[in-house]
Design an enzyme around this catalytic site. Structure first.
Site, mmCIF file in Angstrom:
data_model
loop_
_atom_site.group_PDB
_atom_site.id
_atom_site.type_symbol
_atom_site.label_atom_id
_atom_site.label_comp_id
_atom_site.label_asym_id
_atom_site.label_seq_id
_atom_site.Cartn_x
_atom_site.Cartn_y
_atom_site.Cartn_z
ATOM 1 N N LYS A 78 3.960 0.477 -1.274
ATOM 2 C CA LYS A 78 3.004 1.506 -0.842
ATOM 3 C C LYS A 78 2.425 1.128 0.511
ATOM 4 O O LYS A 78 2.277 1.972 1.396
ATOM 5 C CB LYS A 78 1.887 1.668 -1.886
ATOM 6 N N GLN A 110 -4.324 -0.102 -8.774
ATOM 7 C CA GLN A 110 -3.001 -0.199 -9.390
ATOM 8 C C GLN A 110 -3.142 -0.467 -10.896
ATOM 9 O O GLN A 110 -3.821 -1.393 -11.313
ATOM 10 C CB GLN A 110 -2.200 -1.329 -8.703
ATOM 11 N N ASP A 154 -4.409 9.300 -6.295
ATOM 12 C CA ASP A 154 -3.456 9.216 -7.411
ATOM 13 C C ASP A 154 -3.500 10.486 -8.266
ATOM 14 O O ASP A 154 -2.615 10.738 -9.076
ATOM 15 C CB ASP A 154 -3.802 8.017 -8.312
#
Ligand code: NAP
Length: 284
Positions: A53, A97, A120
């Site tokens: 990412k 995460q 997200d």
């Protein structure tokens, strides 16, 4: 019949080229989109996802910063870090995460992220907005799947979509997004009886189970569009999907590979959400 492969890698590349232009325009206005990533602990898979990412951010002109914290961090300390990022002017997107250690509530963490920085798309406010068809940060993997289907000009309206898997991050939202596109959606999961009856009836079949070769050619209808979300590591250490590609591609009209399918699109949608967040702020 031999199915046309929908390459997520190629689509991701063309989308990222477009995004580079968007970040350049923002830079001219003195804005650099910023993504903050919090990684808790040493899980190797999480570490490699986070690295990928960050690399993608760098290539696209997005500022990224990572806070790699000990797995023993308390829940309160982690929530404090998120609150600071909520207030940070230069940060447009926050990503924690997953998975997290057992002593930290994923729910609390997600709900502490400012919904306006929830790139997200996991915050209940964004999920609610998605369900009601309002502007929202869409969850990255499901959004990437819809983009892949559309990229081939495949008509979704009125199609029978069957989604195998009902997780909050993939199965449920991908069905919802395809419903928003006017598909007729059926969900299958571990308690579904006679699953083949459903998978064989699908015009578009999305498989998100996490079991190697869970769906085979015999489970799909001739001409179906097959989207393989699974990421599994087989005995030889090779990445494999949930769909047995060789047999399924003989029957499918379109099919996504693993690797090089849904994965690269997931990261691309994260970049898109971060840029979108910065653009929205620049308009305020
Ligand atoms: P998950 O949370 O473990 O959910 C798996 C789903 O599969 C559950 O809904 C489960 O049903 C269902 N399932 C399990 N066994 C089944 C069976 N025998 N028959 C029918 N359904 C069954 O997994 P996830 O997070 O959705 O991820 C799924 C896969 O996608 C994994 O391989 C993951 O690594 C991959 N993934 C890839 C990306 C990407 O960017 N490429 C992103 C996210 C996930 P129940 O609900 O009844 O338990």
């Amino acid at each position: 019949m031999s199915g046309i492969v929908i390459s997520g890698k190629e689509l991701a590349k063309s989308k990222r080229d477009e995004m580079k232009k968007q970040t350049a325009i923002l830079k001219e206005q003195g804005i650099v989109p910023g993504l903050a990533v919090i990684l808790v602990g040493e899980d190797p898979a999480s570490q490699s996802y986070v690295k990928a990412k960050q690399r993608a951010c760098e290539e696209t002109g997005i500022h990224s910063e990572m806070d790699h914290v000990s797995p023993s961090i308390s829940e309160d300390e982690l929530l404090d870090k998120i609150r600071k990022l909520n207030d940070a002017e230069h940060i447009n997107g926050i990503l924690v995460q997953l998975p997290l250690p057992d002593h930290i509530s994923e729910e609390k963490v997600i709900e502490t992220i400012d919904p306006e920085k929830d790139v997200d798309g996991f915050h209940p406010i964004n999920i609610g907005r998605m369900m009601t068809g309002q502007e929202a940060f869409l969850p990255c993997t499901p959004n990437g799947i819809v983009e892949m289907i559309k990229s081939k000009g495949i008509d979704i309206q009125g199609k029978h979509v069957v989604v195998v898997g009902r997780s909050n991050i993939v199965g449920k939202p991908v069905g919802q997004l395809l419903l928003n596109e006017h598909a007729t959606v059926t969900y299958c999961h571990s308690r579904t009886k006679n699953m083949q009856e459903f998978t064989r009836a699908a015009d578009i079949l999305v498989v998100a189970v996490g079991k190697e070769h869970f769906v085979k050619g015999e489970d799909i209808k001739d001409g179906a569009v097959v989207i393989d979300v699974g990421v599994n590591r087989n005995a030889e250490g090779k990445l494999t999907g949930d769909v047995e590609f060789d047999s399924a591609s003989k029957k499918a009209s379109y099919i996504t590979p693993v690797p090089g399918g849904v994965g690269p699109m997931t990261i691309t949608m994260l970049l898109q959400n971060t840029i979108f967040s910065a653009q929205r702020k620049s308009r305020k």
